[in-house]
Design a protein around this motif. Structure first.
Motif, mmCIF file in Angstrom:
data_model
loop_
_atom_site.group_PDB
_atom_site.id
_atom_site.type_symbol
_atom_site.label_atom_id
_atom_site.label_comp_id
_atom_site.label_asym_id
_atom_site.label_seq_id
_atom_site.Cartn_x
_atom_site.Cartn_y
_atom_site.Cartn_z
ATOM 1 N N GLU A 343 -16.226 155.319 55.719
ATOM 2 C CA GLU A 343 -16.798 153.974 55.731
ATOM 3 C C GLU A 343 -18.337 154.038 55.737
ATOM 4 O O GLU A 343 -19.001 153.247 55.063
ATOM 5 C CB GLU A 343 -16.267 153.205 56.960
ATOM 6 N N GLU A 344 -18.877 154.994 56.485
ATOM 7 C CA GLU A 344 -20.351 155.117 56.505
ATOM 8 C C GLU A 344 -20.878 155.503 55.124
ATOM 9 O O GLU A 344 -21.901 154.990 54.673
ATOM 10 C CB GLU A 344 -20.776 156.142 57.565
ATOM 11 N N PHE A 345 -20.169 156.412 54.438
ATOM 12 C CA PHE A 345 -20.597 156.772 53.078
ATOM 13 C C PHE A 345 -20.494 155.564 52.146
ATOM 14 O O PHE A 345 -21.375 155.321 51.324
ATOM 15 C CB PHE A 345 -19.745 157.930 52.532
ATOM 16 N N ARG A 346 -19.395 154.810 52.287
ATOM 17 C CA ARG A 346 -19.222 153.615 51.432
ATOM 18 C C ARG A 346 -20.419 152.670 51.619
ATOM 19 O O ARG A 346 -21.022 152.216 50.652
ATOM 20 C CB ARG A 346 -17.919 152.907 51.814
ATOM 21 N N GLN A 347 -20.775 152.424 52.883
ATOM 22 C CA GLN A 347 -21.864 151.474 53.167
ATOM 23 C C GLN A 347 -23.191 151.970 52.600
ATOM 24 O O GLN A 347 -23.963 151.191 52.037
ATOM 25 C CB GLN A 347 -21.992 151.234 54.684
ATOM 26 N N ILE A 348 -23.450 153.275 52.735
ATOM 27 C CA ILE A 348 -24.716 153.816 52.202
ATOM 28 C C ILE A 348 -24.740 153.638 50.681
ATOM 29 O O ILE A 348 -25.732 153.201 50.098
ATOM 30 C CB ILE A 348 -24.872 155.311 52.588
ATOM 31 N N GLY A 349 -23.609 153.928 50.012
ATOM 32 C CA GLY A 349 -23.536 153.803 48.544
ATOM 33 C C GLY A 349 -23.733 152.367 48.099
ATOM 34 O O GLY A 349 -24.532 152.083 47.187
ATOM 35 N N LEU A 350 -23.035 151.443 48.764
ATOM 36 C CA LEU A 350 -23.143 150.031 48.363
ATOM 37 C C LEU A 350 -24.565 149.531 48.604
ATOM 38 O O LEU A 350 -25.103 148.769 47.806
ATOM 39 C CB LEU A 350 -22.137 149.162 49.136
ATOM 40 N N SER A 351 -25.182 149.996 49.703
ATOM 41 C CA SER A 351 -26.514 149.482 50.045
ATOM 42 C C SER A 351 -27.582 149.869 49.019
ATOM 43 O O SER A 351 -28.593 149.215 48.909
ATOM 44 C CB SER A 351 -26.931 149.954 51.437
ATOM 45 N N VAL A 352 -27.345 150.959 48.263
ATOM 46 C CA VAL A 352 -28.357 151.305 47.253
ATOM 47 C C VAL A 352 -27.961 150.789 45.865
ATOM 48 O O VAL A 352 -28.648 151.066 44.889
ATOM 49 C CB VAL A 352 -28.669 152.823 47.201
ATOM 50 N N GLY A 353 -26.850 150.070 45.767
ATOM 51 C CA GLY A 353 -26.534 149.389 44.508
ATOM 52 C C GLY A 353 -25.301 149.882 43.767
ATOM 53 O O GLY A 353 -24.917 149.288 42.758
ATOM 54 N N PHE A 354 -24.662 150.984 44.220
ATOM 55 C CA PHE A 354 -23.452 151.431 43.516
ATOM 56 C C PHE A 354 -22.380 150.349 43.666
ATOM 57 O O PHE A 354 -22.230 149.758 44.745
ATOM 58 C CB PHE A 354 -22.961 152.774 44.069
ATOM 59 N N SER A 355 -21.610 150.097 42.588
ATOM 60 C CA SER A 355 -20.678 148.963 42.658
ATOM 61 C C SER A 355 -19.306 149.404 43.142
ATOM 62 O O SER A 355 -18.526 148.607 43.611
ATOM 63 C CB SER A 355 -20.566 148.288 41.294
ATOM 64 N N ASN A 356 -19.030 150.701 43.027
ATOM 65 C CA ASN A 356 -17.688 151.171 43.338
ATOM 66 C C ASN A 356 -17.749 152.478 44.107
ATOM 67 O O ASN A 356 -18.601 153.329 43.825
ATOM 68 C CB ASN A 356 -16.988 151.423 42.000
ATOM 69 N N PHE A 357 -16.831 152.649 45.055
ATOM 70 C CA PHE A 357 -16.804 153.879 45.860
ATOM 71 C C PHE A 357 -15.356 154.293 46.070
ATOM 72 O O PHE A 357 -14.503 153.460 46.378
ATOM 73 C CB PHE A 357 -17.461 153.622 47.218
ATOM 74 N N LYS A 358 -15.079 155.600 45.873
ATOM 75 C CA LYS A 358 -13.719 156.104 46.139
ATOM 76 C C LYS A 358 -13.818 157.447 46.853
ATOM 77 O O LYS A 358 -14.741 158.224 46.592
ATOM 78 C CB LYS A 358 -12.988 156.362 44.817
ATOM 79 N N ALA A 359 -12.851 157.722 47.722
ATOM 80 C CA ALA A 359 -12.807 159.025 48.414
ATOM 81 C C ALA A 359 -11.471 159.700 48.120
ATOM 82 O O ALA A 359 -10.437 159.029 48.106
ATOM 83 C CB ALA A 359 -12.974 158.810 49.916
ATOM 84 N N PHE A 360 -11.509 161.000 47.866
ATOM 85 C CA PHE A 360 -10.296 161.764 47.561
ATOM 86 C C PHE A 360 -10.207 162.923 48.553
ATOM 87 O O PHE A 360 -11.153 163.723 48.664
ATOM 88 C CB PHE A 360 -10.344 162.335 46.140
ATOM 89 N N TYR A 361 -9.066 163.025 49.216
ATOM 90 C CA TYR A 361 -8.891 164.073 50.229
ATOM 91 C C TYR A 361 -7.957 165.148 49.673
ATOM 92 O O TYR A 361 -6.754 165.073 49.857
ATOM 93 C CB TYR A 361 -8.301 163.479 51.512
ATOM 94 N N SER A 362 -8.510 166.133 48.968
ATOM 95 C CA SER A 362 -7.618 167.188 48.483
ATOM 96 C C SER A 362 -7.892 168.503 49.219
ATOM 97 O O SER A 362 -7.019 169.337 49.341
ATOM 98 C CB SER A 362 -7.754 167.366 46.967
ATOM 99 N N ASP A 363 -9.099 168.671 49.722
ATOM 100 C CA ASP A 363 -9.464 169.883 50.459
ATOM 101 C C ASP A 363 -9.465 169.543 51.959
ATOM 102 O O ASP A 363 -9.622 168.389 52.331
ATOM 103 C CB ASP A 363 -10.871 170.318 50.016
#
Ligand SMILES: Nc1ncnc2c1ncn2[C@@H]1O[C@H](CSCC[C@H]([NH3+])C(=O)O)[C@@H](O)[C@H]1O
Length: 373
Positions: A343-363
């Protein structure tokens, strides 16, 4: 013995277990230091011997060390290290009926040998051994007794800089040829097996991409792995500090660019960034991601691979490894650099203008984070 009235554990037994647990915690430094010693002595490669992995006693290992000690050397101290590390899952102990202890490498121990598992490339190739040496070199070890100062002065310099005449870690590596080289080997030793698995499962993230920029790309080996695996990627830009790229090997199709990601990042269709954001404060992460945003075309992506902290604290190995890494960052790189939740990464990404964020847990250690413009 059951406690009186209530079925709970006997308080005396609870106390004894607590004493034992604290005794273990207080002496736990013996574990990474013993690991450092056996890596430094080249014990894992001596046992591995091109895949033989035959159990050897400390006396049999001694003449195989690099450099070997005099023939009369007592193997007792080496055996003491091997026993401790066997109890932590690095070696398997084989005890003969006559009482001789022999040791082979477990899968955990095999991560220290390049020719083992997926790492390949000969006994001096990439493995976790360089990471062990990197983390326990004197300049880093010196920082740890000053960790409490990060609590008392959270806005102040990190313990590493306090312990090393004010020099931050990256400046220290840049100014010392050996430390710079070890850092690059350490990064690739850990990154190689991750990149193999990442590209097996996630190469589609680079669909339609011709130019990839690796921000904080170190030796350029992660980028080379992407270029070898994804044929549409024809150009790679390995971007790192000038002292780092000056030492990076040349690869066809790859340009090494020295610079500062806080100032500007070279343009590309996609940006790859691994093990970079955790080192920096929220404001610094925003600046890096803002510079990535500027360097990308419409709909372009940052593909970042970072440790992501779980919301809840438990005693699993994964949570421990992530939280230990979090304290490592506080001690060595930046007091306010840290592991973050999804969630913290999502907020940082959105705050600088990225429109979409996804996280993948494979490792189990790195999470793949995609920030789309
Ligand atoms: N200001 C900066 N600009 C560009 N690169 C930097 C900067 N500060 C640190 N770095 C690099 O960031 C990298 C973080 S270590 C990660 C290396 C690599 N991506 C891997 O995962 O294996 C190091 O190579 C540093 O030299």
């Amino acid at each position: 013995m059951a406690a009186a009235g209530g079925g709970g554990e006997d308080p005396v037994e609870v106390q004894k277990k607590a004493n034992l647990a604290m005794m273990e915690l207080s002496n736990m430094i013996a574990v990474p230091m013993s690991l450092h010693a056996v890596v430094r002595l080249n014990v894992p490669a001596a046992i591995w011997q091109s895949g033989t992995n035959s159990p050897l006693s400390a006396a049999e290992i001694l003449p195989l060390l690099r450099p070997p000690p005099p023939p009369s050397t007592d193997p007792g101290n080496l055996q003491r290290l091997l026993r401790l590390l066997a109890s932590h899952g690095v070696f398997t102990e084989h005890l003969s009926p006559s009482g001789v202890r022999r040791f082979s490498l477990t899968p955990v121990g095999q991560t220290l040998v390049s020719a083992a598992s997926s790492n390949g490339g000969g006994e001096d190739g990439p493995s976790y051994a360089a990471y062990v040496l990197q983390h326990h070199q004197d300049a880093l070890v010196r920082a740890w007794p000053r960790l409490h100062e990060a609590v008392l002065d959270p806005a102040g310099p990190e313990p590493f800089a306090r312990a090393n005449g004010g020099t931050p870690a990256y400046a220290y590596y840049g100014g010392d040829g050996e430390a710079n080289e070890l850092m690059q080997r350490a990064m690739w030793g850990v990154s190689k097996p991750f990149m193999d698995a990442f590209l097996n499962g996630h190469a589609a993230a680079f669909a339609g991409v011709r130019t990839v920029v690796d921000v904080g790309g170190s030796s350029g080996d992660c980028l080379r792995a992407i270029m070898q695996r994804v044929p549409t990627v024809q150009r790679g830009v390995n971007f790192d500090l000038p002292e780092v790229v000056a030492k990076a090997p040349k690869y066809p199709g790859m340009t090494h660019v020295g610079g500062d990601m806080f100032k500007a990042i070279p343009a590309g269709d996609a940006i790859f960034m691994k093990w970079v954001l955790m080192t920096w404060t929220d404001e610094e992460c925003m600046l890096i991601l803002k510079n990535c945003y500027k360097a990308l075309p419409e709909k372009g992506k940052v593909i970042a691979c970072e440790p992501v902290l779980p919301e809840e604290t438990d005693n699993s190995q994964r949570t421990r490894a992530l939280l230990e890494n979090d304290i490592f960052v506080m001690t060595i790189y930046r007091v306010q650099g840290r592991g973050r939740t999804e969630e913290e990464f999502r907020q940082i990404g959105l705050s600088v203008g990225f429109s979409n964020f996804k996280a993948f847990y494979s490792d189990h250690f790195y999470t793949i984070l995609e920030f789309q413009k």
